[in-house]
Scaffold this motif. Structure first.
Motif, short mmCIF file in Angstrom:
data_model
loop_
_atom_site.label_atom_id
_atom_site.label_comp_id
_atom_site.label_asym_id
_atom_site.label_seq_id
_atom_site.Cartn_x
_atom_site.Cartn_y
_atom_site.Cartn_z
N GLU A 94 -0.25 -16.01 -26.39
CA GLU A 94 -1.33 -16.48 -25.52
C GLU A 94 -2.59 -15.66 -25.81
O GLU A 94 -2.57 -14.44 -25.80
CB GLU A 94 -0.92 -16.33 -24.05
CG GLU A 94 -1.95 -16.85 -23.06
CD GLU A 94 -1.44 -16.76 -21.64
OE1 GLU A 94 -0.67 -17.65 -21.22
OE2 GLU A 94 -1.79 -15.79 -20.94
N GLU B 180 -10.10 -16.87 -10.27
CA GLU B 180 -9.84 -16.38 -11.63
C GLU B 180 -10.68 -15.15 -11.98
O GLU B 180 -10.43 -14.49 -12.99
CB GLU B 180 -10.10 -17.48 -12.65
CG GLU B 180 -9.19 -18.69 -12.55
CD GLU B 180 -9.66 -19.68 -11.47
OE1 GLU B 180 -10.70 -19.40 -10.82
OE2 GLU B 180 -8.97 -20.70 -11.27
N THR C 235 -6.71 -15.08 -24.81
CA THR C 235 -7.68 -15.31 -23.74
C THR C 235 -9.01 -14.65 -24.09
O THR C 235 -9.04 -13.47 -24.47
CB THR C 235 -7.17 -14.75 -22.40
OG1 THR C 235 -5.90 -15.36 -22.09
CG2 THR C 235 -8.16 -15.05 -21.28
N GLN D 101 -11.44 -18.81 -21.50
CA GLN D 101 -10.66 -19.83 -22.22
C GLN D 101 -9.33 -19.23 -22.63
O GLN D 101 -9.27 -18.15 -23.23
CB GLN D 101 -11.40 -20.31 -23.47
CG GLN D 101 -10.64 -21.40 -24.23
CD GLN D 101 -11.34 -21.83 -25.51
OE1 GLN D 101 -11.21 -21.20 -26.55
NE2 GLN D 101 -12.13 -22.90 -25.41
N THR D 102 -8.25 -19.93 -22.30
CA THR D 102 -6.90 -19.49 -22.64
C THR D 102 -6.27 -20.50 -23.60
O THR D 102 -6.29 -21.71 -23.34
CB THR D 102 -6.02 -19.36 -21.38
OG1 THR D 102 -6.62 -18.42 -20.48
CG2 THR D 102 -4.63 -18.89 -21.74
N LYS D 103 -5.74 -20.00 -24.72
CA LYS D 103 -5.04 -20.83 -25.69
C LYS D 103 -3.56 -20.47 -25.67
O LYS D 103 -3.20 -19.31 -25.83
CB LYS D 103 -5.60 -20.60 -27.09
CG LYS D 103 -7.05 -21.04 -27.26
CD LYS D 103 -7.51 -20.80 -28.70
CE LYS D 103 -8.96 -21.23 -28.90
NZ LYS D 103 -9.43 -20.99 -30.30
N ARG D 104 -2.72 -21.48 -25.47
CA ARG D 104 -1.28 -21.26 -25.41
C ARG D 104 -0.56 -22.49 -25.91
O ARG D 104 -0.79 -23.60 -25.40
CB ARG D 104 -0.85 -20.93 -23.97
CG ARG D 104 0.65 -20.76 -23.77
CD ARG D 104 0.94 -20.46 -22.30
NE ARG D 104 2.35 -20.57 -21.99
CZ ARG D 104 3.22 -19.59 -22.14
NH1 ARG D 104 2.81 -18.42 -22.58
NH2 ARG D 104 4.49 -19.76 -21.82
N LYS E 102 -2.60 -25.55 -26.68
CA LYS E 102 -3.41 -26.12 -25.61
C LYS E 102 -4.48 -25.14 -25.15
O LYS E 102 -4.24 -23.93 -25.12
CB LYS E 102 -2.51 -26.52 -24.42
CG LYS E 102 -1.49 -27.60 -24.76
CD LYS E 102 -0.67 -27.95 -23.53
CE LYS E 102 0.35 -29.04 -23.84
NZ LYS E 102 1.17 -29.41 -22.66
N LYS E 103 -5.63 -25.67 -24.77
CA LYS E 103 -6.73 -24.85 -24.28
C LYS E 103 -6.99 -25.13 -22.81
O LYS E 103 -6.90 -26.28 -22.36
CB LYS E 103 -8.02 -25.14 -25.06
CG LYS E 103 -7.98 -24.76 -26.52
CD LYS E 103 -9.33 -25.06 -27.17
CE LYS E 103 -9.31 -24.71 -28.65
NZ LYS E 103 -10.63 -25.02 -29.30
N ASN E 104 -7.31 -24.08 -22.09
CA ASN E 104 -7.65 -24.22 -20.67
C ASN E 104 -8.93 -23.44 -20.40
O ASN E 104 -8.97 -22.22 -20.55
CB ASN E 104 -6.52 -23.71 -19.79
CG ASN E 104 -6.84 -23.87 -18.31
OD1 ASN E 104 -7.41 -24.87 -17.89
ND2 ASN E 104 -6.49 -22.87 -17.52
N ASP E 105 -10.00 -24.13 -20.03
CA ASP E 105 -11.30 -23.49 -19.75
C ASP E 105 -11.53 -23.40 -18.25
O ASP E 105 -11.26 -24.35 -17.51
CB ASP E 105 -12.44 -24.28 -20.38
CG ASP E 105 -12.42 -24.20 -21.90
OD1 ASP E 105 -11.50 -23.56 -22.45
OD2 ASP E 105 -13.31 -24.78 -22.53
N THR E 106 -12.04 -22.25 -17.81
CA THR E 106 -12.34 -22.04 -16.39
C THR E 106 -13.66 -21.29 -16.27
O THR E 106 -13.95 -20.40 -17.06
CB THR E 106 -11.23 -21.21 -15.71
OG1 THR E 106 -9.97 -21.83 -15.93
CG2 THR E 106 -11.49 -21.11 -14.21
#
Length: 255
Positions: free
Chosen positions: A64, A143, A66, A96-99, A102-106
């Motif tokens: 993961e 967050e 970040t 931004q977290t990549k795992r 998949k990417k998740n932006d907050t």
């Protein structure tokens, strides 16, 4: 009420300090604290452009990554020759977290802080000291917040060996939700050429019921004039198997 109590306690503790004040200096960059006090009638604005943190960890066997950006800022104004008020905000932030592909932006906003910083006269032209009582108020989005308020007392002692080299050590004691933590930050700063200088620091931290944490940091400071400076910094955490880096650019003004 807690904010008033901790600030009042700090002022009472250092009430024996004199009217001495160290030469003004910005607190950016680095994790340590300077000993300078903002002159009465002036405002110091210290701004991240932005600050960056990168972490790489393995969670349940999956890597993961970040990245977090935030535009932290600090305002300082003199209340007396040896006393200043500080107001801080961790500012707007994005992560931004990549795992597993998949990417998740907050995005959101960080916490705010308020503090009082007082200079202490050590009766030595080369030696200076300051104490800061601070409260970090957990007002940020989920967050980007500490979740519980943090109350801290920080001291910094600096010794100027020469016009080229100086050293300092910052000690920070803090409590959050009844849990204590201590941080020690020895720093060396040095002139490089003309208006360019640098610093290097070691960061040690121990939180109650947690493992020891260590870090290294270094950076450059360019003094445009005696009221404006530019800075760049980079650091690395030395904890366990995970990779963690931080850094950023900044600017500071004295009005």
């Amino acid at each position: 009420m807690k904010i008033v109590q901790i600030l009042t306690f700090a002022l009472t503790t250092v009430a024996a300090g004199s009217t001495f004040a160290a030469e003004f200096s910005f607190d950016r960059p680095g994790a340590g604290m300077g000993t300078g006090i903002t002159p009465v009638g002036n405002l110091a604005w210290e701004q991240g452009l932005p600050s960056v943190t990168y972490t790489e960890a393995t969670v349940d066997g999956v890597k993961e990554k970040t990245v977090t950006l935030n535009q932290d800022m600090l305002f300082r104004t003199g209340l007396g020759r040896d006393l200043e008020l500080q107001l801080g905000w961790q500012g707007p932030a994005w992560t931004q977290t990549k795992r597993a592909g998949k990417k998740n932006d907050t995005s959101g906003f960080g916490d705010v802080s308020i503090g009082l910083k007082k200079a202490i006269d050590l009766k030595d032209d080369r030696l200076s000291m300051a104490v800061l009582a601070e409260a970090v108020i957990a007002t940020g989005n989920d967050e980007f917040t500490a979740h519980d308020d943090i109350y801290s007392l920080t001291s910094a002692v600096a010794y100027q060996y020469s016009d080229l080299v100086g050293t300092s050590i910052t000690m920070r004691y803090e409590v959050q939700n009844s849990d204590w933590a201590v941080t020690a930050i020895p720093t060396i700063d040095y002139k490089i050429a003309g208006k360019l200088s640098g610093y290097s620091e070691f960061i040690y931290r121990k939180t109650e019921s947690q493992d020891y944490e260590y870090g290294l940091g270094t950076g450059l400071v360019y003094a445009v004039n005696n009221r404006t400076q530019l800075d760049a910094s980079i650091g690395v955490d030395l904890n366990g198997q995970d990779k963690s880096y931080n850094g950023g650019l900044g600017v500071a003004f004295l009005f």
